[in-house]
Design a protein around this motif. Sequence first.
Motif, PDB file in Angstrom:
ATOM      1  N   ARG A 183       7.858 -26.620   7.117  1.00 45.93           N
ATOM      2  CA  ARG A 183       6.818 -27.385   6.411  1.00 45.93           C
ATOM      3  C   ARG A 183       6.675 -26.905   4.975  1.00 45.93           C
ATOM      4  O   ARG A 183       6.700 -25.713   4.702  1.00 45.93           O
ATOM      5  CB  ARG A 183       5.479 -27.251   7.135  1.00 45.93           C
ATOM      6  CG  ARG A 183       5.518 -27.883   8.489  1.00 45.93           C
ATOM      7  CD  ARG A 183       4.231 -27.797   9.271  1.00 45.93           C
ATOM      8  NE  ARG A 183       3.337 -26.720   8.912  1.00 45.93           N
ATOM      9  CZ  ARG A 183       2.028 -26.819   8.908  1.00 45.93           C
ATOM     10  NH1 ARG A 183       1.439 -27.928   9.240  1.00 45.93           N
ATOM     11  NH2 ARG A 183       1.266 -25.800   8.601  1.00 45.93           N
ATOM     12  N   TYR A 184       6.484 -27.875   4.079  1.00 50.15           N
ATOM     13  CA  TYR A 184       6.405 -27.574   2.654  1.00 50.15           C
ATOM     14  C   TYR A 184       5.419 -28.533   2.011  1.00 50.15           C
ATOM     15  O   TYR A 184       5.487 -29.746   2.220  1.00 50.15           O
ATOM     16  CB  TYR A 184       7.802 -27.752   2.027  1.00 50.15           C
ATOM     17  CG  TYR A 184       7.820 -27.581   0.535  1.00 50.15           C
ATOM     18  CD1 TYR A 184       7.785 -26.322  -0.034  1.00 50.15           C
ATOM     19  CD2 TYR A 184       7.877 -28.682  -0.295  1.00 50.15           C
ATOM     20  CE1 TYR A 184       7.801 -26.165  -1.405  1.00 50.15           C
ATOM     21  CE2 TYR A 184       7.895 -28.532  -1.677  1.00 50.15           C
ATOM     22  CZ  TYR A 184       7.861 -27.277  -2.215  1.00 50.15           C
ATOM     23  OH  TYR A 184       7.876 -27.114  -3.572  1.00 50.15           O
ATOM     24  N   VAL A 185       4.480 -27.981   1.244  1.00 50.10           N
ATOM     25  CA  VAL A 185       3.470 -28.768   0.551  1.00 50.10           C
ATOM     26  C   VAL A 185       3.421 -28.313  -0.900  1.00 50.10           C
ATOM     27  O   VAL A 185       3.416 -27.109  -1.169  1.00 50.10           O
ATOM     28  CB  VAL A 185       2.072 -28.568   1.200  1.00 50.10           C
ATOM     29  CG1 VAL A 185       0.991 -29.249   0.398  1.00 50.10           C
ATOM     30  CG2 VAL A 185       2.062 -29.042   2.641  1.00 50.10           C
ATOM     31  N   GLU A 186       3.399 -29.268  -1.819  1.00 49.72           N
ATOM     32  CA  GLU A 186       3.196 -28.951  -3.231  1.00 49.72           C
ATOM     33  C   GLU A 186       1.801 -29.404  -3.625  1.00 49.72           C
ATOM     34  O   GLU A 186       1.350 -30.463  -3.198  1.00 49.72           O
ATOM     35  CB  GLU A 186       4.222 -29.675  -4.106  1.00 49.72           C
ATOM     36  CG  GLU A 186       5.580 -29.076  -4.053  1.00 49.72           C
ATOM     37  CD  GLU A 186       6.577 -29.838  -4.895  1.00 49.72           C
ATOM     38  OE1 GLU A 186       6.187 -30.477  -5.893  1.00 49.72           O
ATOM     39  OE2 GLU A 186       7.768 -29.793  -4.537  1.00 49.72           O
ATOM     40  N   MET A 187       1.153 -28.585  -4.435  1.00 51.44           N
ATOM     41  CA  MET A 187      -0.186 -28.906  -4.879  1.00 51.44           C
ATOM     42  C   MET A 187      -0.329 -28.507  -6.338  1.00 51.44           C
ATOM     43  O   MET A 187       0.017 -27.384  -6.702  1.00 51.44           O
ATOM     44  CB  MET A 187      -1.212 -28.148  -4.036  1.00 51.44           C
ATOM     45  CG  MET A 187      -2.638 -28.359  -4.473  1.00 51.44           C
ATOM     46  SD  MET A 187      -3.785 -27.242  -3.665  1.00 51.44           S
ATOM     47  CE  MET A 187      -3.404 -25.708  -4.469  1.00 51.44           C
ATOM     48  N   SER A 188      -0.796 -29.403  -7.168  1.00 56.50           N
ATOM     49  CA  SER A 188      -1.034 -29.095  -8.575  1.00 56.50           C
ATOM     50  C   SER A 188      -2.531 -28.873  -8.796  1.00 56.50           C
ATOM     51  O   SER A 188      -3.362 -29.620  -8.284  1.00 56.50           O
ATOM     52  CB  SER A 188      -0.559 -30.248  -9.462  1.00 56.50           C
ATOM     53  OG  SER A 188      -0.899 -29.978 -10.808  1.00 56.50           O
ATOM     54  N   VAL A 189      -2.844 -27.842  -9.567  1.00 56.09           N
ATOM     55  CA  VAL A 189      -4.243 -27.583  -9.906  1.00 56.09           C
ATOM     56  C   VAL A 189      -4.652 -28.325 -11.176  1.00 56.09           C
ATOM     57  O   VAL A 189      -5.834 -28.356 -11.516  1.00 56.09           O
ATOM     58  CB  VAL A 189      -4.526 -26.069 -10.066  1.00 56.09           C
ATOM     59  CG1 VAL A 189      -4.303 -25.343  -8.764  1.00 56.09           C
ATOM     60  CG2 VAL A 189      -3.700 -25.459 -11.180  1.00 56.09           C
ATOM     61  N   THR A 190      -3.678 -28.935 -11.855  1.00 61.83           N
ATOM     62  CA  THR A 190      -3.963 -29.659 -13.082  1.00 61.83           C
ATOM     63  C   THR A 190      -4.905 -30.818 -12.790  1.00 61.83           C
ATOM     64  O   THR A 190      -4.681 -31.602 -11.866  1.00 61.83           O
ATOM     65  CB  THR A 190      -2.662 -30.189 -13.713  1.00 61.83           C
ATOM     66  OG1 THR A 190      -1.805 -29.084 -13.951  1.00 61.83           O
ATOM     67  CG2 THR A 190      -2.936 -30.918 -15.011  1.00 61.83           C
ATOM     68  N   GLY A 191      -5.984 -30.910 -13.562  1.00 61.10           N
ATOM     69  CA  GLY A 191      -6.946 -31.989 -13.386  1.00 61.10           C
ATOM     70  C   GLY A 191      -7.998 -31.729 -12.324  1.00 61.10           C
ATOM     71  O   GLY A 191      -8.906 -32.523 -12.149  1.00 61.10           O
ATOM     72  N   ARG A 192      -7.900 -30.631 -11.613  1.00 56.19           N
ATOM     73  CA  ARG A 192      -8.912 -30.285 -10.604  1.00 56.19           C
ATOM     74  C   ARG A 192     -10.059 -29.567 -11.308  1.00 56.19           C
ATOM     75  O   ARG A 192      -9.848 -28.824 -12.257  1.00 56.19           O
ATOM     76  CB  ARG A 192      -8.319 -29.403  -9.527  1.00 56.19           C
ATOM     77  CG  ARG A 192      -7.041 -29.946  -8.934  1.00 56.19           C
ATOM     78  CD  ARG A 192      -7.244 -30.386  -7.537  1.00 56.19           C
ATOM     79  NE  ARG A 192      -5.950 -30.764  -6.975  1.00 56.19           N
ATOM     80  CZ  ARG A 192      -5.773 -31.819  -6.238  1.00 56.19           C
ATOM     81  NH1 ARG A 192      -6.795 -32.589  -5.937  1.00 56.19           N
ATOM     82  NH2 ARG A 192      -4.596 -32.115  -5.763  1.00 56.19           N
ATOM     83  N   THR A 193     -11.267 -29.769 -10.821  1.00 52.06           N
ATOM     84  CA  THR A 193     -12.427 -29.181 -11.483  1.00 52.06           C
ATOM     85  C   THR A 193     -12.740 -27.765 -11.011  1.00 52.06           C
ATOM     86  O   THR A 193     -13.469 -27.049 -11.679  1.00 52.06           O
ATOM     87  CB  THR A 193     -13.674 -30.063 -11.276  1.00 52.06           C
ATOM     88  OG1 THR A 193     -13.909 -30.197  -9.869  1.00 52.06           O
ATOM     89  CG2 THR A 193     -13.476 -31.426 -11.912  1.00 52.06           C
ATOM     90  N   SER A 194     -12.193 -27.370  -9.840  1.00 53.01           N
ATOM     91  CA  SER A 194     -12.493 -26.047  -9.314  1.00 53.01           C
ATOM     92  C   SER A 194     -11.423 -25.634  -8.311  1.00 53.01           C
ATOM     93  O   SER A 194     -10.712 -26.480  -7.777  1.00 53.01           O
ATOM     94  CB  SER A 194     -13.855 -26.040  -8.620  1.00 53.01           C
ATOM     95  OG  SER A 194     -13.782 -26.798  -7.427  1.00 53.01           O
ATOM     96  N   PRO A 195     -11.334 -24.329  -8.032  1.00 47.00           N
ATOM     97  CA  PRO A 195     -10.410 -23.891  -6.980  1.00 47.00           C
ATOM     98  C   PRO A 195     -10.730 -24.533  -5.634  1.00 47.00           C
ATOM     99  O   PRO A 195      -9.834 -24.878  -4.880  1.00 47.00           O
ATOM    100  CB  PRO A 195     -10.613 -22.375  -6.931  1.00 47.00           C
ATOM    101  CG  PRO A 195     -11.114 -22.016  -8.274  1.00 47.00           C
ATOM    102  CD  PRO A 195     -11.945 -23.197  -8.720  1.00 47.00           C
TER     103      PRO A 195
END
Length: 122
Positions: free
Chosen positions: A95-107
């Motif tokens: 299993r592999y998931v990519e997640m970008s924090v760009t544009g997110r308001t908080s962790p």
Amino acid sequence: MSDPHCRCTCPGATVWVTGRPLADRLAAAYALAERLLAQDRRVAVLDRYDDLCADAARLGLVAEVLARNGLVVIVPCTAEGLEAVRSRHEESGTRYVEMSVTGRTSPEESVTAALGRLVTHD
């Protein structure tokens, strides 16, 4: 002989956290790790691999091997070179998931997004 009570029944996965700045990637990675640990998941955050981060394929190998063995491996690294990482995970069925924090308001917003993607893969 290994102890049968120590065997993990949780599926492992690699969560590759991308985006800028590094501080946001690290904050999201550790917030996700805390949430998963609270769910009794086995977790590793690969954040101190400066030399490996320059070589995504090598870091992806480390993450894939750990994930294949039942850990949720969180990698707060850049997106450069991810094709090799994706391919390796796909070939092994890990299993592999990519997640970008760009544009997110908080962790926490990043964590909620990542948990949603992990649950759909469970």
